[in-house]
Scaffold this motif. Structure first.
Motif, PDB file in Angstrom:
ATOM      1  N   UNK A 500      47.128  28.751  52.745  1.00 59.20           N
ATOM      2  CA  UNK A 500      45.994  29.701  52.491  1.00 59.20           C
ATOM      3  C   UNK A 500      46.366  30.733  51.458  1.00 59.20           C
ATOM      4  N   UNK A 501      45.465  31.049  50.561  1.00 59.38           N
ATOM      5  CA  UNK A 501      45.537  31.664  49.330  1.00 59.38           C
ATOM      6  C   UNK A 501      44.385  32.247  48.960  1.00 59.38           C
ATOM      7  N   UNK A 502      44.340  33.578  48.486  1.00 60.78           N
ATOM      8  CA  UNK A 502      43.343  34.392  47.705  1.00 60.78           C
ATOM      9  C   UNK A 502      43.904  34.806  46.487  1.00 60.78           C
ATOM     10  N   UNK A 503      43.226  33.980  45.376  1.00 61.26           N
ATOM     11  CA  UNK A 503      43.723  34.052  44.177  1.00 61.26           C
ATOM     12  C   UNK A 503      42.866  34.933  43.323  1.00 61.26           C
ATOM     13  N   UNK A 504      43.526  35.977  42.510  1.00 52.94           N
ATOM     14  CA  UNK A 504      42.704  36.616  41.569  1.00 52.94           C
ATOM     15  C   UNK A 504      43.445  36.322  40.253  1.00 52.94           C
ATOM     16  N   UNK A 505      42.702  35.742  39.309  1.00 47.50           N
ATOM     17  CA  UNK A 505      42.996  35.620  37.975  1.00 47.50           C
ATOM     18  C   UNK A 505      43.164  36.858  36.927  1.00 47.50           C
ATOM     19  N   UNK A 506      44.235  36.929  36.226  1.00 46.95           N
ATOM     20  CA  UNK A 506      44.369  38.232  35.454  1.00 46.95           C
ATOM     21  C   UNK A 506      43.310  38.697  34.518  1.00 46.95           C
ATOM     22  N   UNK A 507      43.108  37.304  33.530  1.00 43.47           N
ATOM     23  CA  UNK A 507      42.371  37.423  32.467  1.00 43.47           C
ATOM     24  C   UNK A 507      41.313  36.268  32.244  1.00 43.47           C
ATOM     25  N   UNK A 508      40.880  35.786  33.588  1.00 37.34           N
ATOM     26  CA  UNK A 508      39.745  35.172  33.581  1.00 37.34           C
ATOM     27  C   UNK A 508      38.744  35.675  34.788  1.00 37.34           C
ATOM     28  N   UNK A 509      37.216  35.805  34.841  1.00 33.90           N
ATOM     29  CA  UNK A 509      36.594  36.396  35.668  1.00 33.90           C
ATOM     30  C   UNK A 509      36.226  35.477  36.960  1.00 33.90           C
ATOM     31  N   UNK A 510      37.501  35.259  37.499  1.00 36.32           N
ATOM     32  CA  UNK A 510      37.517  34.186  38.764  1.00 36.32           C
ATOM     33  C   UNK A 510      38.243  34.657  39.671  1.00 36.32           C
ATOM     34  N   UNK A 511      37.868  34.570  41.045  1.00 34.44           N
ATOM     35  CA  UNK A 511      38.476  34.773  42.108  1.00 34.44           C
ATOM     36  C   UNK A 511      38.457  33.829  43.102  1.00 34.44           C
ATOM     37  N   UNK A 512      39.279  33.104  43.644  1.00 34.67           N
ATOM     38  CA  UNK A 512      39.256  31.956  44.631  1.00 34.67           C
ATOM     39  C   UNK A 512      40.038  32.244  46.124  1.00 34.67           C
TER      40      UNK A 512
END
Length: 543
Positions: A500-512
Motif C-alpha cells: 500500500x502506497x500513497x505517493x506524492x511527486x515533488x516536481x510533477x503534478x501527480x499523486x498516486x
C-alpha cells in the motif's frame, strides 16, 4: 532412498514410532497432495503426480522422515543439548525446476510444523506451499521467496518438474557457514502452468463513474500503458492489487478497482495510517495544544514511574518519534528487539509497554533511523491527552470533515484510543484527498487545513534510512526517487504492509494511490514500484 543412515551416533531423544503403513512404505519421501488430507486418511492414491498450479490453489506437502529433526541435528553436533540444537538449526529446503537448481533456504529455527508436530519427536509433517484456506504459514512465504528468486521465471507456460530436497542444517556461529547434513527426504511433482485468459473487459480502462467528488482530468495519457497494467493485474503478474487512483494537476485521471474492490471498499493499508499521526501532530501544534515537535517525552509522562528509567528518555523529542530515531530499544526489523511491534500487540497497555522499554546504549536521540511502531503509538497517546475530547473526535473535526472525508474506520488500542500504529481504513478516493492535501501544501479547496510550514518539514529528508541508497524519512513519510529514461523524480509517500502506497511527486503534478492485500509478501512494495515506473509514469510522461 533419500534418508541416510546415521548409525555411528545414537539418537538424542526418542522419536515417534513409525507405525503408519503409508509412512513405513515412504520413508525419505516428500509427497505432494491437493489440500490438507489428515495422515490417518492419507493414501498412496492421494500422492500427486501432476498438479495444475493456478493462482489460487492448495498445493501441500507431507514429509515422511526416518527420524525427528532434533535427532538429525544431533548427528551434526553431538555435544549440544536438544534446546541448543533447536535454537541453532532446522531444515534446509532446496527447490529444483526441470532438474535445474533454483533456490535453497535454511528455514528459521523458530519454524514449527503445526499442531501436534514436535521437532523433538515427530517423524512426519505437513505444510502448505499455497493455500486458499486463509492459512498463514512460514512455508507459504518460503514458496513466495522461491518464486521470487527464480521460480516464477522458470515456471513458464507448460509442464515443469518440481523437485524438493530436505536436509538438516546447524548454524553454530553467527558469521560462519552452516553445517548441512545428508539428504533426509525428497520428492517431485509435475506442475502444469497455464497463463490465465484475459478478457477485453479486464484490460479496458475503467470508466470513472459519476459523483467521485473530484473534477475529472481531460489531459491526454498513454492508454496502452494502462491497458498493459490492467492485463498484468488480470494475469496475476501483479498480485492482490485492489485499487489504483491517479490525481493529475489536482484532477482525477484514473480510478480503477480490482480483485473484488470498488469505490466504497474500506482498504486496510496497514502502516500507511501512521502518517496521519504526523498530520494530527501538525494540527495540534497549529492549535496550540502541543508546543512544537521539540517538546520532550517528560512533559507528557512521569518517566520515573515506568521500568528501565534512563535520563535519555527525558530527552526524547516528538521529532525523534516522528522520524523513527529515538533511543528506545525498539526495532520492528529485529525480531529479537524487546520493542518489536509483535511484542507490543499482545500486551495489555501499549503505552506502558513502550515507556517501560530500556534505552539502547548505542543509540542517540535523533541519531539513527530504526522502524519503531510503538513510538507512533506514543504520539497518538500524547495527542489524545492534549487535544479536547480526545484524538478521534479532533481528527474528525479538524481534518476529516473539512476535507469531506466521512467513510473511514479506525482500529483501537487496548485502551480504546484510535490506533496511530496503522490500519486507518478509508476508500481509495479519500486516501487520495489526504495525499493531495500534502501536494497542495496543506490547502484544500481554498482553505489552509494544515500549516504549509508543517507540510514542508514533513516532506523533508529528515534522516537517512540505513541500507537504502538515497532513501530518506520525513515526519512519518518515506522518501525515494524514481529514475526513468535518465531522469530522476523525487517522491514522498506513505507506505503500509501489503504494497500500500500513497505517493506524492515533488516536481510533477501527480499523486498516486495504490492499495493492495499482498500482506507480508516479499514482492509487495516491489510491485508497487513497478506499477509506477513501468506503467503510470510512462503513461503520463509520454502521452
Amino acid at each position: 532412498m533419500a534418508s541416510e543412515s546415521y548409525s555411528q551416533t545414537n539418537d538424542l531423544l526418542p522419536a515417534d514410532a513409525i507405525a503408519n503403513p503409508l509412512h513405513k512404505a515412504n520413508i525419505g519421501k516428500v509427497t505432494f497432495m491437493d489440500g490438507n488430507i489428515p495422515l490417518d486418511q492419507y493414501q498412496a492414491s492421494d500422492f500427486l503426480k501432476s498438479y495444475l498450479l493456478a493462482y489460487r490453489s492448495d498445493l501441500n506437502i507431507r514429509v515422511f522422515m526416518a527420524n525427528s529433526v532434533v535427532n538429525y541435528l544431533h548427528q551434526l553436533a553431538p555435544g549440544l543439548s536438544a534446546e541448543q540444537l533447536l535454537e541453532k538449526g532446522n531444515l534446509q529446503f532446496a527447490f529444483y525446476i526441470d532438474n535445474q537448481f533454483i533456490y535453497k533456504e535454511n528455514i528459521n529455527p523458530g519454524c514449527t510444523f503445526g499442531s501436534g508436530g514436535s521437532k523433538k519427536s515427530s517423524t512426519t509433517f505437513r505444510v502448505p506451499l499455497t493455500s486458499t484456506k486463509g492459512e498463514d504459514w512460514w512455508a507459504m512465504y518460503l514458496w513466495d521467496r522461491f518464486k521470487g528468486y527464480g521460480g516464477e521465471n522458470a515456471l513458464t507456460e507448460g509442464t515443469h518438474l518440481l523437485k524438493i530436497e530436505l536436509r538438516p542444517y546447524l548454524k553454530l556461529e553467527e558469521n560462519t557457514e552452516p553445517l548441512v547434513g545428508n539428504l533426509i527426504a525428497e520428492g517431485q511433482v509435475q506442475l502444469v502452468i497455464k497463463t490465465p485468459k484475459v478478457t477485453a473487459k479486464e484490460i479496458a480502462i475503467q470508466k470513472i463513474m459519476p459523483e467521485s467528488g473530484w473534477e475529472l482530468s481531460n489531459l491526454p495519457f498513454n492508454k496502452k500503458k494502462i491497458q498493459a497494467l490492467n492485463a498484468e493485474i488480470a494475469q496475476h503478474n501483479l498480485k492482490e492489487i485492489t485499487s489504483i487512483v491517479v490525481i493529475r494537476e489536482g484532477k482525477l485521471m484514473l480510478e480503477e478497482y480490482f480483485n473484488g474492490a470498488n469505490r466504497n471498499t474500506l482498504h486496510d493499508t496497514r502502516s500507511a495510517g501512521k502518517s496521519f499521526a504526523s498530520t494530527l501532530m501538525g494540527l495540534a501544534v497549529k492549535d496550540g495544544y502541543i508546543k512544537d515537535e521539540n517538546q520532550t517525552l517528560n512533559s507528557f509522562y512521569d518517566l520515573k514511574a515506568f521500568a528501565n528509567y534512563d535520563p535519555k528518555k527525558d530527552e526524547i523529542k516528538i521529532k525523534d518519534l516522528l522520524t523513527m530515531s529515538s533511543a528506545f530499544e525498539g526495532s520492528d526489523a529485529n525480531s529479537e528487539s524487546p520493542g518489536n511491534e509483535e511484542n507490543m500487540y499482545p500486551s495489555e497497555n501499549w503505552v506502558k509497554f513502550t515507556l517501560d522499554l530500556p534505552i539502547e546504549k548505542s543509540k542517540t536521540n535523533g541519531g539513527q533511523w530504526d522502524y519503531f511502531t510503538a513510538g507512533v503509538v506514543l504520539l497518538g497517546d500524547m495527542l489524545n491527552q492534549k487535544v479536547p475530547d480526545g484524538m478521534e473526535k479532533y481528527a474528525d473535526e479538524k481534518l476529516f470533515k473539512p476535507m469531506g472525508i466521512d467513510n473511514y474506520q479506525w482500529q483501537y488500542t487496548p485502551q480504546k484510543v484510535a490506533n496511530t500504529a496503522g490500519s486507518l481504513q478509508m476508500t481509495s478516493l479519500e486516501y487520495a484527498k489526504y495525499a493531495q492535501l500534502y501536494k497542495n501544501n496543506g490547502e484544500w479547496k481554498g482553505a489552509q487545513i494544515l500549516p504549509a510550514e508543517w507540510v514542508q518539514k514533513t516532506l523533508t529528508k529528515q534522516i537517512q534510512i540505513p541500507g537504502r541508497d538515497q532513501q530518506f524519512y520525513g515526519y512519518l513519510f518515506w522518501n525515494k526517487t524514481v529514475n526513468i529514461d535518465g531522469k530522476a523524480y523525487e517522491t514522498f509517500y506513505c507506505a503500509g504492509n501489503g504494497g500500500n502506497e500513497f505517493i506524492i511527486f515533488k516536481d510533477l503534478p501527480l499523486t498516486i494511490i495504490i492499495t493492495s492485500k499482498a500482506y507480508n509478501k516479499p514482492y509487495a512494495h516491489a510491485q508497487a514500484d513497478r506499477i509506477v515506473k513501468d506503467f503510470i509514469l510512462p503513461s503520463v510522461l509520454k502521452p
